[in-house]
Design a protein around this motif. Structure first.
Motif, PDB file in Angstrom:
ATOM      1  N   GLU A 134       0.829  -1.205   0.000  1.00  0.00           N
ATOM      2  CA  GLU A 134       0.000   0.000   0.000  1.00  0.00           C
ATOM      3  C   GLU A 134       0.862   1.253   0.000  1.00  0.00           C
ATOM      4  N   ALA A 135       1.936   1.261   0.787  1.00  0.00           N
ATOM      5  CA  ALA A 135       2.814   2.432   0.832  1.00  0.00           C
ATOM      6  C   ALA A 135       3.461   2.692  -0.524  1.00  0.00           C
ATOM      7  N   LEU A 136       3.926   1.643  -1.182  1.00  0.00           N
ATOM      8  CA  LEU A 136       4.554   1.812  -2.493  1.00  0.00           C
ATOM      9  C   LEU A 136       3.530   2.238  -3.536  1.00  0.00           C
ATOM     10  N   GLU A 137       2.331   1.674  -3.498  1.00  0.00           N
ATOM     11  CA  GLU A 137       1.290   2.074  -4.450  1.00  0.00           C
ATOM     12  C   GLU A 137       0.991   3.565  -4.358  1.00  0.00           C
ATOM     13  N   HIS A 138       1.001   4.096  -3.132  1.00  0.00           N
ATOM     14  CA  HIS A 138       0.635   5.495  -2.924  1.00  0.00           C
ATOM     15  C   HIS A 138       1.793   6.462  -3.128  1.00  0.00           C
ATOM     16  N   ALA A 146       6.850  -0.738 -10.687  1.00  0.00           N
ATOM     17  CA  ALA A 146       6.928  -1.782 -11.710  1.00  0.00           C
ATOM     18  C   ALA A 146       7.879  -2.900 -11.317  1.00  0.00           C
ATOM     19  N   LEU A 147       8.933  -2.550 -10.605  1.00  0.00           N
ATOM     20  CA  LEU A 147       9.935  -3.549 -10.216  1.00  0.00           C
ATOM     21  C   LEU A 147       9.521  -4.342  -8.994  1.00  0.00           C
ATOM     22  N   TYR A 148       9.033  -3.653  -7.953  1.00  0.00           N
ATOM     23  CA  TYR A 148       8.825  -4.299  -6.663  1.00  0.00           C
ATOM     24  C   TYR A 148       7.419  -4.872  -6.462  1.00  0.00           C
ATOM     25  N   LEU A 149       6.417  -4.166  -6.937  1.00  0.00           N
ATOM     26  CA  LEU A 149       5.049  -4.583  -6.589  1.00  0.00           C
ATOM     27  C   LEU A 149       4.670  -5.963  -7.126  1.00  0.00           C
ATOM     28  N   PRO A 150       4.982  -6.315  -8.372  1.00  0.00           N
ATOM     29  CA  PRO A 150       4.613  -7.672  -8.807  1.00  0.00           C
ATOM     30  C   PRO A 150       5.237  -8.768  -7.945  1.00  0.00           C
ATOM     31  N   LYS A 151       6.472  -8.546  -7.490  1.00  0.00           N
ATOM     32  CA  LYS A 151       7.142  -9.555  -6.672  1.00  0.00           C
ATOM     33  C   LYS A 151       6.543  -9.617  -5.266  1.00  0.00           C
ATOM     34  N   LEU A 152       6.214  -8.452  -4.699  1.00  0.00           N
ATOM     35  CA  LEU A 152       5.593  -8.432  -3.372  1.00  0.00           C
ATOM     36  C   LEU A 152       4.183  -9.001  -3.428  1.00  0.00           C
ATOM     37  N   VAL A 153       3.464  -8.662  -4.487  1.00  0.00           N
ATOM     38  CA  VAL A 153       2.087  -9.138  -4.630  1.00  0.00           C
ATOM     39  C   VAL A 153       2.050 -10.651  -4.785  1.00  0.00           C
ATOM     40  N   SER A 154       2.982 -11.204  -5.550  1.00  0.00           N
ATOM     41  CA  SER A 154       3.005 -12.657  -5.751  1.00  0.00           C
ATOM     42  C   SER A 154       3.460 -13.406  -4.505  1.00  0.00           C
ATOM     43  N   GLY A 155       4.113 -12.670  -3.575  1.00  0.00           N
ATOM     44  CA  GLY A 155       4.664 -13.313  -2.396  1.00  0.00           C
ATOM     45  C   GLY A 155       6.053 -13.869  -2.607  1.00  0.00           C
ATOM     46  N   GLN A 156       6.612 -13.703  -3.824  1.00  0.00           N
ATOM     47  CA  GLN A 156       7.997 -14.137  -4.046  1.00  0.00           C
ATOM     48  C   GLN A 156       8.950 -13.372  -3.126  1.00  0.00           C
ATOM     49  N   TRP A 157       8.646 -12.083  -2.922  1.00  0.00           N
ATOM     50  CA  TRP A 157       9.409 -11.240  -2.016  1.00  0.00           C
ATOM     51  C   TRP A 157       8.514 -10.844  -0.860  1.00  0.00           C
ATOM     52  N   ASN A 158       9.094 -10.598   0.290  1.00  0.00           N
ATOM     53  CA  ASN A 158       8.304 -10.107   1.425  1.00  0.00           C
ATOM     54  C   ASN A 158       8.785  -8.718   1.825  1.00  0.00           C
ATOM     55  N   GLY A 159       7.931  -7.966   2.488  1.00  0.00           N
ATOM     56  CA  GLY A 159       8.240  -6.601   2.862  1.00  0.00           C
ATOM     57  C   GLY A 159       8.326  -6.422   4.364  1.00  0.00           C
ATOM     58  N   PHE A 287       3.467   6.521   7.253  1.00  0.00           N
ATOM     59  CA  PHE A 287       2.188   6.463   7.960  1.00  0.00           C
ATOM     60  C   PHE A 287       1.142   5.701   7.161  1.00  0.00           C
ATOM     61  N   THR A 288       1.277   5.672   5.843  1.00  0.00           N
ATOM     62  CA  THR A 288       0.366   4.844   5.043  1.00  0.00           C
ATOM     63  C   THR A 288       0.489   3.392   5.461  1.00  0.00           C
ATOM     64  N   MET A 289       1.731   2.936   5.607  1.00  0.00           N
ATOM     65  CA  MET A 289       1.965   1.560   6.041  1.00  0.00           C
ATOM     66  C   MET A 289       1.576   1.364   7.491  1.00  0.00           C
ATOM     67  N   MET A 290       1.876   2.356   8.329  1.00  0.00           N
ATOM     68  CA  MET A 290       1.599   2.230   9.756  1.00  0.00           C
ATOM     69  C   MET A 290       0.101   2.179  10.034  1.00  0.00           C
ATOM     70  N   ASN A 291      -0.690   3.006   9.340  1.00  0.00           N
ATOM     71  CA  ASN A 291      -2.131   2.979   9.572  1.00  0.00           C
ATOM     72  C   ASN A 291      -2.733   1.665   9.118  1.00  0.00           C
ATOM     73  N   ASN A 292      -2.228   1.136   7.994  1.00  0.00           N
ATOM     74  CA  ASN A 292      -2.646  -0.195   7.558  1.00  0.00           C
ATOM     75  C   ASN A 292      -2.329  -1.207   8.649  1.00  0.00           C
ATOM     76  N   ALA A 293      -1.112  -1.097   9.208  1.00  0.00           N
ATOM     77  CA  ALA A 293      -0.679  -2.056  10.226  1.00  0.00           C
ATOM     78  C   ALA A 293      -1.449  -1.886  11.531  1.00  0.00           C
ATOM     79  N   ARG A 294      -1.864  -0.662  11.867  1.00  0.00           N
ATOM     80  CA  ARG A 294      -2.578  -0.458  13.127  1.00  0.00           C
ATOM     81  C   ARG A 294      -3.907  -1.199  13.142  1.00  0.00           C
ATOM     82  N   LEU A 295      -4.660  -1.113  12.057  1.00  0.00           N
ATOM     83  CA  LEU A 295      -5.882  -1.907  11.977  1.00  0.00           C
ATOM     84  C   LEU A 295      -5.535  -3.387  11.981  1.00  0.00           C
ATOM     85  N   GLY A 296      -4.467  -3.740  11.264  1.00  0.00           N
ATOM     86  CA  GLY A 296      -4.069  -5.139  11.220  1.00  0.00           C
ATOM     87  C   GLY A 296      -3.650  -5.680  12.572  1.00  0.00           C
ATOM     88  N   VAL A 297      -2.965  -4.872  13.356  1.00  0.00           N
ATOM     89  CA  VAL A 297      -2.532  -5.316  14.688  1.00  0.00           C
ATOM     90  C   VAL A 297      -3.728  -5.475  15.616  1.00  0.00           C
TER      91      VAL A 297
END
Length: 567
Positions: A134-138, A146-159, A287-297
């Motif tokens: 979400e942070a990278l998309e925004h 183009a480089l990172y999102l397909p790999k993160l989305v597929s789960g080949q790479w983790n963030g 904060f984009t990532m952190m707010n996502n994580a706050r609901l997730g936590v």
């Protein structure tokens, strides 16, 4: 015992309590109707029950380990992670342009909760990746996307997310990590970060770190911080993992719980990174990532609470001891055990409803762009995080108590839930920080959103006052008291607000929980009505004590000298 996903409860909440129909009524999420969502959740539940849940206890016993610079996950974790990735659950909300499912965060919240119930140590990995996506998309450049999102989305790479340093915990502005421009569009990142969840592993091809650091011309404090993506392996010309970057895992933290999750101390020694977003605007992107994580936590807390409740219920149903009012039967028929189990069940329902309501608000903000939905999402986020994680801690602790002495013995499994969930009240901003955020930034509107929500609860209670007075009357009384408490909060200075922030948040959550129980009882009756009556009679009244504490002000805190009495 085995885990069973609470699919019927998700269905009830989404159809009749939190308003999934509003989300499905938008053009953005038009396909996310209740039937489709139920099918999606059923598929996720199968994976959680059959693949992830069996890993929880063995993963705790074995733990992640660092061997010759390589992080090894517990046996079965790599296969569990692949099941998550192959099912698309690591990128459930990501854009379809990069291979994601583009589903509402309401759906993701339920899926993430189920994964947390099944195996929290493993669930942390996809949750962190979702936030980074979400942070990278925004905020990231098109090239980085183009480089990172397909790999993160597929789960080949983790963030991962790299904020904390030894001298800079919640005070992120005190960080010392530096970023030196390389003259070629890259930056050399140097510094050490601690508490990095899934900072390395042997399940993914690459680990991508989002790292906060300060440029040479960056001002002191948070206003001078920038954000960088720093991969473990530098992508080659084809976008595949190439040479190793100049970063390493110094050690893995020895934690109270979450033993299967590798929490790393990371060292960056001139590691190559790329700027995400604008220079000196890193906190905005993070904060984009952190707010996502706050609901997730918050959802993590709820997930562990659900598992702890199921575990305690099964034990209490089988354990025979003493004579109950119903005769010599299982301990579930002892009054105090029944009280604990109902408290656990009622609290989980309330917390889950708050988290899903917050998710609906986020989805509506995304779909409509309306300021009112943005304000509601912002207001509910600290409540969802704090109350969800506090509920996890309370319910897991109560689960140990239901087991009696056996709960203190590791072999029964009850203790693991308590150890694992405890950190959720601490990370992504301690719950005290969440409460302070609620009574300060989230009330810069002079409490307008708080009053809007109270108006809605009062209207719903008034509508059933004649038919369900034992539910409506206490809820109306609580709303009136919370309205007066909100008046007090908005009329007092920051130090008084902060002194009462935690109890105020707890009081608001208790009333929101009453609203959820009222809505559910109207629809189902029967056992659901009995649970709502239990909540209104035995749990909702906590608001009064919490509001009294919230209005006590700061003077008494600073008049007492805690050091003097400790001598």
């Amino acid at each position: 015992m085995s885990y069973r996903a609470p699919l019927a409860e998700y269905d009830l909440l989404m159809r009749h309590v939190v308003g999934l129909d509003l989300v499905a009524g938008t053009e953005r999420f038009g396909e996310a109707n209740a039937e489709t969502v139920a099918t999606i959740l059923s598929e996720a539940a199968r994976m959680c029950e059959q693949v992830l849940a069996p890993l929880n206890a063995p993963g705790d016993r074995e733990g992640a380990r660092l061997e010759n610079g390589v992080v090894r996950l517990p046996e079965g974790f790599a296969e569990g992670y692949r099941a998550v990735a192959e099912g698309g659950w690591a990128a459930i909300t990501a854009s379809e342009a990069y291979g994601g499912l583009a589903l509402p965060i309401t759906v993701a919240t339920a899926v993430n909760e189920m994964m947390a119930s099944a195996c929290l140590s493993l669930q942390i990995a996809p949750l962190m990746s979702q936030g980074q996506i979400e942070a990278l998309e925004h905020h990231a450049s098109d090239e980085i996307k183009a480089l990172y999102l397909p790999k993160l989305v597929s789960g080949q790479w983790n963030g991962t997310m790299n904020l904390t340093e030894a001298q800079a915990g919640s005070d992120v502005g005190a960080l010392r990590t530096k970023a030196e421009p390389g003259g070629d569009g890259t930056y050399a990142i140097t510094g050490q970060k601690i508490y990095i969840s899934w900072g390395d592993n042997d399940a993914t091809e690459n680990t991508c770190h989002l790292v906060l650091a300060r440029l040479p011309d960056g001002a002191e404090g948070t206003k001078g911080i920038s954000l960088f993506v720093v991969p473990k392996f530098l992508p080659d010309a084809d976008g595949n993992p190439g040479v190793r970057n100049d970063l390493s895992v110094v050690s893995l933290e020895h934690k109270l719980g979450l033993h299967g999750s590798p929490t790393a101390v990371m060292e960056y020694a001139g590691a190559k990174g790329w700027l995400v977003g604008e220079p000196h605007k890193g906190m905005r992107a993070m904060f984009t990532m952190m707010n996502n994580a706050r609901l997730g936590v918050g959802g993590q807390g709820i997930g562990v609470a659900e598992r702890a409740f199921q575990h305690a219920l099964a034990y209490a149903s089988d354990r025979r001891q003493g004579v109950t009012p119903l005769g010599a039967t299982a301990i579930i028929d002892h009054a105090d055990v029944r009280r604990m189990l109902l408290t656990m069940q009622a609290d989980v329902f309330a917390a889950r409803a708050i988290a899903l309501s917050c998710a609906v608000a986020i989805d509506m903000e995304t779909a409509t762009g309306q300021a009112a939905w943005a304000a509601r999402a912002a207001f509910l986020t600290p409540i969802a995080k704090a109350f969800g994680s506090d509920t996890g801690v309370r319910v897991a602790d109560m689960g140990v108590q239901v087991h009696g002495g056996m709960g203190y013995i590791e072999e029964t499994g009850a203790a693991q839930f308590t150890r694992d969930v405890r950190v959720t009240a601490i990370y992504e901003g301690t719950n005290g920080i969440q409460a302070m955020d609620l009574v300060s930034r989230k009330m810069m509107d002079e409490g307008e959103m708080a009053y809007v929500i109270l108006d809605e609860i009062e209207a719903e209670a008034q509508a059933v006052r004649a038919d369900l007075p034992d539910l409506a009357e206490p809820l109306l009384e609580a709303c009136a008291a919370l309205r007066a408490g909100t008046d007090w909060i908005v009329q007092h200075p920051a130090e008084d607000r902060f002194a009462g922030a935690v109890p105020y948040l707890a009081a608001f959550a208790r009333v929101l929980g009453g609203q959820a129980h009222l809505k559910a009882a109207r629809v189902e009756g029967g056992a659901r009505l009995a649970l709502a009556r239990f909540y209104m009679a035995r749990m909702l009244p906590e608001y009064a004590a919490k509001l009294a504490e919230a209005r006590a002000g700061a003077a008494g805190l600073y008049a007492a000298d805690v050091r003097a009495m400790a001598r």
